[in-house]
Design a protein around this motif. Structure first.
Motif, PDB file in Angstrom:
ATOM      1  N   ASN A   1     -26.969 -25.109 -30.025  1.00  0.00           N
ATOM      2  CA  ASN A   1     -27.145 -25.327 -28.600  1.00  0.00           C
ATOM      3  C   ASN A   1     -25.849 -25.606 -27.844  1.00  0.00           C
ATOM      4  OD1 ASN A   1     -30.199 -25.323 -28.264  1.00  0.00           O
ATOM      5  ND2 ASN A   1     -29.959 -26.785 -29.935  1.00  0.00           N
ATOM      6  N   THR A   2     -24.716 -25.513 -28.528  1.00  0.00           N
ATOM      7  CA  THR A   2     -23.427 -25.659 -27.847  1.00  0.00           C
ATOM      8  C   THR A   2     -23.004 -24.311 -27.271  1.00  0.00           C
ATOM      9  OG1 THR A   2     -22.722 -27.558 -29.153  1.00  0.00           O
ATOM     10  CG2 THR A   2     -20.978 -26.211 -28.216  1.00  0.00           C
ATOM     11  N   GLU A   3     -22.192 -24.360 -26.239  1.00  0.00           N
ATOM     12  CA  GLU A   3     -21.718 -23.139 -25.598  1.00  0.00           C
ATOM     13  C   GLU A   3     -20.973 -22.224 -26.574  1.00  0.00           C
ATOM     14  OE1 GLU A   3     -19.937 -23.602 -21.539  1.00  0.00           O
ATOM     15  OE2 GLU A   3     -19.996 -25.730 -22.095  1.00  0.00           O
ATOM     16  N   THR A   4     -20.961 -20.942 -26.245  1.00  0.00           N
ATOM     17  CA  THR A   4     -20.211 -19.945 -27.004  1.00  0.00           C
ATOM     18  C   THR A   4     -19.204 -19.289 -26.068  1.00  0.00           C
ATOM     19  OG1 THR A   4     -22.158 -19.538 -28.386  1.00  0.00           O
ATOM     20  CG2 THR A   4     -20.393 -17.919 -28.511  1.00  0.00           C
ATOM     21  N   PRO A   5     -18.049 -19.913 -25.866  1.00  0.00           N
ATOM     22  CA  PRO A   5     -17.072 -19.338 -24.931  1.00  0.00           C
ATOM     23  C   PRO A   5     -16.536 -17.998 -25.427  1.00  0.00           C
ATOM     24  CG  PRO A   5     -16.147 -21.214 -26.117  1.00  0.00           C
ATOM     25  CD  PRO A   5     -17.599 -21.188 -26.442  1.00  0.00           C
ATOM     26  N   ASP A   6     -16.017 -17.231 -24.505  1.00  0.00           N
ATOM     27  CA  ASP A   6     -15.493 -15.898 -24.768  1.00  0.00           C
ATOM     28  C   ASP A   6     -14.352 -15.970 -25.792  1.00  0.00           C
ATOM     29  OD1 ASP A   6     -14.345 -13.393 -24.717  1.00  0.00           O
ATOM     30  OD2 ASP A   6     -14.242 -13.266 -22.524  1.00  0.00           O
ATOM     31  N   PRO A   7     -14.484 -15.284 -26.938  1.00  0.00           N
ATOM     32  CA  PRO A   7     -13.434 -15.337 -27.967  1.00  0.00           C
ATOM     33  C   PRO A   7     -12.091 -14.777 -27.523  1.00  0.00           C
ATOM     34  CG  PRO A   7     -15.493 -14.515 -28.885  1.00  0.00           C
ATOM     35  CD  PRO A   7     -15.661 -14.537 -27.394  1.00  0.00           C
ATOM     36  N   THR A   8     -12.069 -14.000 -26.448  1.00  0.00           N
ATOM     37  CA  THR A   8     -10.772 -13.515 -25.956  1.00  0.00           C
ATOM     38  C   THR A   8     -10.012 -14.608 -25.217  1.00  0.00           C
ATOM     39  OG1 THR A   8     -11.668 -12.701 -23.851  1.00  0.00           O
ATOM     40  CG2 THR A   8     -11.693 -11.182 -25.731  1.00  0.00           C
ATOM     41  N   LYS A   9     -10.731 -15.693 -24.882  1.00  0.00           N
ATOM     42  CA  LYS A   9     -10.109 -16.796 -24.150  1.00  0.00           C
ATOM     43  C   LYS A   9     -10.183 -18.122 -24.905  1.00  0.00           C
ATOM     44  CE  LYS A   9     -11.495 -14.624 -19.783  1.00  0.00           C
ATOM     45  NZ  LYS A   9     -12.329 -14.765 -18.560  1.00  0.00           N
ATOM     46  N   TRP A  10     -11.010 -18.164 -25.935  1.00  0.00           N
ATOM     47  CA  TRP A  10     -11.217 -19.415 -26.692  1.00  0.00           C
ATOM     48  C   TRP A  10     -11.044 -19.097 -28.169  1.00  0.00           C
ATOM     49  CZ3 TRP A  10     -13.726 -22.471 -30.238  1.00  0.00           C
ATOM     50  CH2 TRP A  10     -13.756 -23.853 -30.000  1.00  0.00           C
ATOM     51  N   GLU A  11     -10.189 -19.813 -28.838  1.00  0.00           N
ATOM     52  CA  GLU A  11      -9.822 -19.486 -30.220  1.00  0.00           C
ATOM     53  C   GLU A  11     -10.829 -20.080 -31.207  1.00  0.00           C
ATOM     54  OE1 GLU A  11      -5.685 -19.352 -32.767  1.00  0.00           O
ATOM     55  OE2 GLU A  11      -6.049 -21.086 -31.474  1.00  0.00           O
ATOM     56  N   TYR A  12     -11.512 -19.202 -31.935  1.00  0.00           N
ATOM     57  CA  TYR A  12     -12.462 -19.649 -32.956  1.00  0.00           C
ATOM     58  C   TYR A  12     -11.741 -19.765 -34.295  1.00  0.00           C
ATOM     59  CZ  TYR A  12     -16.387 -19.171 -29.779  1.00  0.00           C
ATOM     60  OH  TYR A  12     -17.258 -19.340 -28.736  1.00  0.00           O
ATOM     61  N   THR A  13     -11.227 -20.956 -34.549  1.00  0.00           N
ATOM     62  CA  THR A  13     -10.598 -21.282 -35.817  1.00  0.00           C
ATOM     63  C   THR A  13     -11.181 -22.605 -36.305  1.00  0.00           C
ATOM     64  OG1 THR A  13      -8.794 -22.584 -34.845  1.00  0.00           O
ATOM     65  CG2 THR A  13      -8.453 -20.186 -35.070  1.00  0.00           C
ATOM     66  N   PHE A  14     -11.003 -22.861 -37.579  1.00  0.00           N
ATOM     67  CA  PHE A  14     -11.497 -24.134 -38.114  1.00  0.00           C
ATOM     68  C   PHE A  14     -10.695 -25.308 -37.573  1.00  0.00           C
ATOM     69  CE2 PHE A  14     -13.598 -21.159 -40.832  1.00  0.00           C
ATOM     70  CZ  PHE A  14     -14.803 -21.772 -41.129  1.00  0.00           C
ATOM     71  N   ASP A  15      -9.424 -25.097 -37.312  1.00  0.00           N
ATOM     72  CA  ASP A  15      -8.631 -26.145 -36.670  1.00  0.00           C
ATOM     73  C   ASP A  15      -9.230 -26.515 -35.316  1.00  0.00           C
ATOM     74  OD1 ASP A  15      -6.782 -26.418 -38.702  1.00  0.00           O
ATOM     75  OD2 ASP A  15      -5.259 -25.161 -37.754  1.00  0.00           O
ATOM     76  N   HIS A  16      -9.592 -25.496 -34.549  1.00  0.00           N
ATOM     77  CA  HIS A  16     -10.118 -25.737 -33.202  1.00  0.00           C
ATOM     78  C   HIS A  16     -11.492 -26.400 -33.259  1.00  0.00           C
ATOM     79  CE1 HIS A  16     -10.087 -23.990 -28.823  1.00  0.00           C
ATOM     80  NE2 HIS A  16     -10.038 -25.296 -28.858  1.00  0.00           N
ATOM     81  N   LEU A  17     -12.361 -25.949 -34.174  1.00  0.00           N
ATOM     82  CA  LEU A  17     -13.671 -26.594 -34.316  1.00  0.00           C
ATOM     83  C   LEU A  17     -13.514 -28.064 -34.689  1.00  0.00           C
ATOM     84  CD1 LEU A  17     -15.938 -23.971 -36.145  1.00  0.00           C
ATOM     85  CD2 LEU A  17     -15.506 -24.245 -33.702  1.00  0.00           C
ATOM     86  N   ALA A  18     -12.588 -28.346 -35.605  1.00  0.00           N
ATOM     87  CA  ALA A  18     -12.356 -29.737 -36.006  1.00  0.00           C
ATOM     88  C   ALA A  18     -11.847 -30.568 -34.837  1.00  0.00           C
ATOM     89  CB  ALA A  18     -11.386 -29.800 -37.174  1.00  0.00           C
ATOM     90  N   GLU A  19     -11.005 -29.974 -33.990  1.00  0.00           N
ATOM     91  CA  GLU A  19     -10.517 -30.691 -32.808  1.00  0.00           C
ATOM     92  C   GLU A  19     -11.670 -31.062 -31.880  1.00  0.00           C
ATOM     93  OE1 GLU A  19      -7.631 -28.245 -30.919  1.00  0.00           O
ATOM     94  OE2 GLU A  19      -6.263 -28.250 -32.640  1.00  0.00           O
ATOM     95  N   ILE A  20     -12.605 -30.130 -31.695  1.00  0.00           N
ATOM     96  CA  ILE A  20     -13.757 -30.400 -30.829  1.00  0.00           C
ATOM     97  C   ILE A  20     -14.630 -31.497 -31.431  1.00  0.00           C
ATOM     98  CG2 ILE A  20     -15.860 -29.425 -29.854  1.00  0.00           C
ATOM     99  CD1 ILE A  20     -13.329 -28.477 -28.457  1.00  0.00           C
ATOM    100  N   VAL A  21     -14.907 -31.405 -32.727  1.00  0.00           N
ATOM    101  CA  VAL A  21     -15.707 -32.439 -33.387  1.00  0.00           C
ATOM    102  C   VAL A  21     -15.035 -33.802 -33.261  1.00  0.00           C
ATOM    103  CG1 VAL A  21     -16.597 -33.244 -35.617  1.00  0.00           C
ATOM    104  CG2 VAL A  21     -16.837 -30.840 -34.970  1.00  0.00           C
TER     105      VAL A  21
END
Length: 287
Positions: free
Chosen positions: A63-83
């Motif tokens: 249920n969390t947003e899915t931002p545009d991958p061309t503008k938002w980096e989908y990496t495990f580092d980034h997911l961990a930062e959000i968490v």
């Protein structure tokens, strides 16, 4: 009762589930692909009498947003930062247990690196941290996508996001398929059908190579710190072999390993074994 909430983190509205009473021992539930906090919907009510529980839907999941991958980096580092930002924002910090499943393992290990004092104990469920733990389903990523990401190499991996494969992740290795609710894969497929979702998952498949690169460092930390560890491993997992669970014992000889007659999502058909195991482990090893 479980509550369903959102909090702002990294410019996104992030969904999370919370159960139990503040002040009780904390247990963070970090789930895996292709699910979300939904995978803990049955576990949380079983544990909320003694633990304060939180489970977060990562960007691109649930249920969390899915931002545009061309503008938002989908990496495990980034997911961990959000968490991490979510946990700080809701004041769910300090000594806690981490339950890490699938993708939750590399996210959890990054959190531990950021906040070593947060880890009081850990539960690992079918989340790999050793080279020998991968099934053949990973071959395309390890041999092609991780070394040279192009359209040709990426194309076969699209099959992992199709209904047949998503359903197989939930059913393979579970001895009685009638015990696994079809709501699981139907909900996962619903979220995968959203704009940007497939590209986000392919980006994470590509970035998974960064997890494997950190395995030696994470293993050294295990050997050095010897965290109190309970391991549940579905032996028929389509993604991670039994050897992946056994390998932890090389670095954590005192860990408790429970081999389950189950698959990747063992909480679906081995819920009570997992609940009893967590309660007993906490009483005997942590409390």
């Amino acid at each position: 009762m479980t509550s369903f909430q959102t909090v702002s983190a990294g410019g996104l509205e992030v969904f999370y589930r919370e159960a139990g009473k503040p002040g009780a021992p904390k247990l963070l539930l970090l789930g895996g692909f292709p699910s979300s906090s939904h995978q803990f919907r049955n576990l949380m009510p079983e544990l909320d009498g003694r633990f304060h529980l939180v489970s977060i839907d990562y960007p691109g999941f649930g249920n969390t947003e899915t931002p545009d991958p061309t503008k938002w980096e989908y990496t495990f580092d980034h997911l961990a930062e959000i968490v991490d930002e979510v946990l700080l924002g809701i004041d769910f910090t300090g000594p806690m247990g981490l339950y890490m499943h699938g993708h939750g393992g590399p996210i959890g290990n990054r959190l531990i690196s950021l906040h070593p004092d947060w880890l009081q104990w850990q539960v690992i469920q079918n989340s790999n941290m050793y080279d020998e733990g991968f099934t053949e389903i990973w071959d395309g990523m390890r041999q092609a996508l991780w070394t040279d990401r192009d359209v040709e190499n990426q194309a076969p991996l699209n099959a992992l996001l199709e209904p047949k494969a998503v359903k197989a992740i939930y059913l393979t290795g579970h001895p009685d398929p009638t015990k696994i609710s079809p709501d699981n894969w139907n909900l996962a497929l619903h979220f995968l059908a959203r704009p940007n979702a497939r590209r986000a998952q392919l980006d994470l498949f590509f970035d998974y190579r960064t997890n494997a690169a950190q395995y030696p460092a994470w293993q050294r930390r295990l050997r050095r710190d010897q965290p109190r560890t309970l391991i549940f491993w579905g032996q028929g997992d389509i993604l991670f072999t039994p050897a992946g669970g056994d390998a932890y014992l090389r670095d954590l000889p005192d860990a408790q390993l429970v081999r389950l007659n189950s698959g990747h999502f063992a909480t679906e058909d081995r819920l009570h074994e997992i609940v009893d195991g967590i309660n007993s482990f906490y009483d005997e090893t942590v409390k």
